[in-house]
Motif scaffolding. Structure first.
Motif, PDB file in Angstrom:
ATOM      1  N   GLU A  20      13.931  11.695  -4.943  1.00  0.00           N
ATOM      2  CA  GLU A  20      13.154  11.373  -3.716  1.00  0.00           C
ATOM      3  C   GLU A  20      12.567  10.163  -4.051  1.00  0.00           C
ATOM      4  O   GLU A  20      11.967   9.731  -4.863  1.00  0.00           O
ATOM      5  CB  GLU A  20      12.303  12.584  -3.359  1.00  0.00           C
ATOM      6  CG  GLU A  20      12.747  13.544  -2.762  1.00  0.00           C
ATOM      7  CD  GLU A  20      13.508  13.655  -1.635  1.00  0.00           C
ATOM      8  OE1 GLU A  20      13.103  13.078  -0.575  1.00  0.00           O
ATOM      9  OE2 GLU A  20      14.393  14.635  -1.616  1.00  0.00           O
ATOM     10  N   ILE A  21      12.937   9.105  -3.042  1.00  0.00           N
ATOM     11  CA  ILE A  21      12.090   7.835  -3.116  1.00  0.00           C
ATOM     12  C   ILE A  21      10.956   8.106  -1.954  1.00  0.00           C
ATOM     13  O   ILE A  21      10.989   8.017  -0.869  1.00  0.00           O
ATOM     14  CB  ILE A  21      12.996   6.600  -2.440  1.00  0.00           C
ATOM     15  CG1 ILE A  21      14.072   6.535  -3.771  1.00  0.00           C
ATOM     16  CG2 ILE A  21      11.961   5.312  -2.524  1.00  0.00           C
ATOM     17  CD1 ILE A  21      14.971   5.592  -3.410  1.00  0.00           C
ATOM     18  N   ILE A  22       9.533   7.834  -2.619  1.00  0.00           N
ATOM     19  CA  ILE A  22       8.405   8.032  -1.957  1.00  0.00           C
ATOM     20  C   ILE A  22       7.618   6.727  -1.691  1.00  0.00           C
ATOM     21  O   ILE A  22       7.335   6.269  -3.025  1.00  0.00           O
ATOM     22  CB  ILE A  22       7.665   9.331  -2.439  1.00  0.00           C
ATOM     23  CG1 ILE A  22       8.202  10.216  -2.731  1.00  0.00           C
ATOM     24  CG2 ILE A  22       6.329   9.401  -1.581  1.00  0.00           C
ATOM     25  CD1 ILE A  22       8.573  11.505  -1.647  1.00  0.00           C
ATOM     26  N   PRO A  23       7.593   6.202  -0.653  1.00  0.00           N
ATOM     27  CA  PRO A  23       6.823   5.023  -0.617  1.00  0.00           C
ATOM     28  C   PRO A  23       5.492   5.335  -0.768  1.00  0.00           C
ATOM     29  O   PRO A  23       5.017   6.379  -0.201  1.00  0.00           O
ATOM     30  CB  PRO A  23       7.106   4.498   1.000  1.00  0.00           C
ATOM     31  CG  PRO A  23       8.253   5.309   1.388  1.00  0.00           C
ATOM     32  CD  PRO A  23       8.234   6.479   0.704  1.00  0.00           C
ATOM     33  N   TRP A  24       4.768   4.599  -1.563  1.00  0.00           N
ATOM     34  CA  TRP A  24       3.370   4.862  -2.007  1.00  0.00           C
ATOM     35  C   TRP A  24       2.632   4.539  -0.685  1.00  0.00           C
ATOM     36  O   TRP A  24       2.665   3.148  -0.335  1.00  0.00           O
ATOM     37  CB  TRP A  24       3.073   4.052  -3.397  1.00  0.00           C
ATOM     38  CG  TRP A  24       1.430   4.245  -3.681  1.00  0.00           C
ATOM     39  CD1 TRP A  24       0.988   5.287  -4.101  1.00  0.00           C
ATOM     40  CD2 TRP A  24       0.530   3.171  -3.769  1.00  0.00           C
ATOM     41  NE1 TRP A  24      -0.218   5.041  -4.394  1.00  0.00           N
ATOM     42  CE2 TRP A  24      -0.563   3.758  -4.121  1.00  0.00           C
ATOM     43  CE3 TRP A  24       0.812   1.844  -3.301  1.00  0.00           C
ATOM     44  CZ2 TRP A  24      -1.738   3.031  -4.331  1.00  0.00           C
ATOM     45  CZ3 TRP A  24      -0.652   1.168  -3.449  1.00  0.00           C
ATOM     46  CH2 TRP A  24      -1.764   1.727  -3.804  1.00  0.00           C
ATOM     47  N   SER A  25       1.385   5.044  -0.671  1.00  0.00           N
ATOM     48  CA  SER A  25       0.256   4.658   0.264  1.00  0.00           C
ATOM     49  C   SER A  25      -0.941   4.786  -0.495  1.00  0.00           C
ATOM     50  O   SER A  25      -1.257   5.920  -0.804  1.00  0.00           O
ATOM     51  CB  SER A  25       0.854   5.489   1.748  1.00  0.00           C
ATOM     52  OG  SER A  25      -0.694   5.269   2.208  1.00  0.00           O
ATOM     53  N   ARG A  26      -1.988   4.035  -0.419  1.00  0.00           N
ATOM     54  CA  ARG A  26      -3.091   4.058  -0.982  1.00  0.00           C
ATOM     55  C   ARG A  26      -3.892   4.888  -0.072  1.00  0.00           C
ATOM     56  O   ARG A  26      -4.816   5.770  -0.673  1.00  0.00           O
ATOM     57  CB  ARG A  26      -3.833   2.660  -1.082  1.00  0.00           C
ATOM     58  CG  ARG A  26      -5.289   2.724  -1.513  1.00  0.00           C
ATOM     59  CD  ARG A  26      -5.874   1.299  -1.604  1.00  0.00           C
ATOM     60  NE  ARG A  26      -5.802   0.725  -0.497  1.00  0.00           N
ATOM     61  CZ  ARG A  26      -6.782   0.960   0.508  1.00  0.00           C
ATOM     62  NH1 ARG A  26      -8.040   1.806  -0.037  1.00  0.00           N
ATOM     63  NH2 ARG A  26      -7.055   0.226   1.785  1.00  0.00           N
ATOM     64  N   VAL A  27      -3.930   4.954   1.197  1.00  0.00           N
ATOM     65  CA  VAL A  27      -4.791   5.835   2.095  1.00  0.00           C
ATOM     66  C   VAL A  27      -4.084   7.028   2.277  1.00  0.00           C
ATOM     67  O   VAL A  27      -5.060   8.236   2.606  1.00  0.00           O
ATOM     68  CB  VAL A  27      -5.270   5.075   3.467  1.00  0.00           C
ATOM     69  CG1 VAL A  27      -5.834   3.637   2.987  1.00  0.00           C
ATOM     70  CG2 VAL A  27      -3.877   4.735   4.078  1.00  0.00           C
ATOM     71  N   THR A  28      -2.936   7.377   2.201  1.00  0.00           N
ATOM     72  CA  THR A  28      -2.201   8.721   2.517  1.00  0.00           C
ATOM     73  C   THR A  28      -1.483   9.122   1.495  1.00  0.00           C
ATOM     74  O   THR A  28      -0.148   8.743   1.535  1.00  0.00           O
ATOM     75  CB  THR A  28      -1.612   8.510   4.048  1.00  0.00           C
ATOM     76  OG1 THR A  28      -2.435   7.776   4.928  1.00  0.00           O
ATOM     77  CG2 THR A  28      -1.162   9.734   4.552  1.00  0.00           C
ATOM     78  N   PRO A  29      -1.933   9.872   0.467  1.00  0.00           N
ATOM     79  CA  PRO A  29      -0.998  10.372  -0.434  1.00  0.00           C
ATOM     80  C   PRO A  29       0.156  11.281   0.155  1.00  0.00           C
ATOM     81  O   PRO A  29      -0.020  11.853   1.018  1.00  0.00           O
ATOM     82  CB  PRO A  29      -1.919  10.981  -1.230  1.00  0.00           C
ATOM     83  CG  PRO A  29      -3.138  10.887  -1.117  1.00  0.00           C
ATOM     84  CD  PRO A  29      -3.343  10.345   0.199  1.00  0.00           C
TER      85      PRO A  29
END
Length: 152
Positions: free
Chosen positions: A31-40
């Motif tokens: 799975e490629i999960i785009p990282w988000s600082r505010v919404t894990p």
């Protein structure tokens, strides 16, 4: 074994990224999960530290260490980005600190598409190949071949 690529959004835009090779080779097992600082990402948050390992240098003495045997590990999280981006992702994602760490040492990268910022740093595909090789996984050769072609 399932790979979770926690990917910096800038990495998704680059043609030199190797995470896509892993996804194309492993299909539903990556799975490629785009990282988000505010919404894990909820999928990462629900992984159990008992059967998950984070591939990242253990910079915190309080963090849980990891035995080198990955045979019982079901989930592998790889931070996908430049070393500076990976450090940012790790430092700004305290939930990652709960996972046992595995650091791959004594390997030199052969990745030539970008200037490697750490002398012993591996690209994302090299990390996956290493881990697949550890388990004699049938996809290791296919991913290695794809990576070598991509790296020319």
């Amino acid at each position: 074994m399932r790979f979770w690529l926690l990917t910096h959004t800038e990495e998704l835009k680059k043609t030199t990224g190797t995470g896509k090779l892993i996804k194309e080779t492993l299909g539903e097992y990556c799975e490629i999960i785009p990282w988000s600082r505010v919404t894990p990402n909820d999928s990462i948050l629900t992984l159990s530290p008992k059967n998950t390992v984070l591939i990242y240098p253990n910079e915190n003495d309080q963090a849980t260490g990891f035995n080198s045997d990955t045979s019982q590990i079901e989930n592998i999280i790889i931070i996908d980005g430049t070393w500076q981006q990976a450090k940012k992702i790790y430092n700004r994602s305290p939930y990652l600190h709960a996972f046992p760490h595995k650091e791959i040492q004594d390997m030199k990268s052969i990745y030539t598409k970008r200037r490697n910022q750490k002398s012993i740093g591996l690209c994302t595909a090299e990390v996956a190949i290493y881990l697949l090789d550890e388990r004699d996984h049938p996809s290791a050769k296919s991913l290695r071949d794809r990576f070598l072609d991509f790296n020319q």
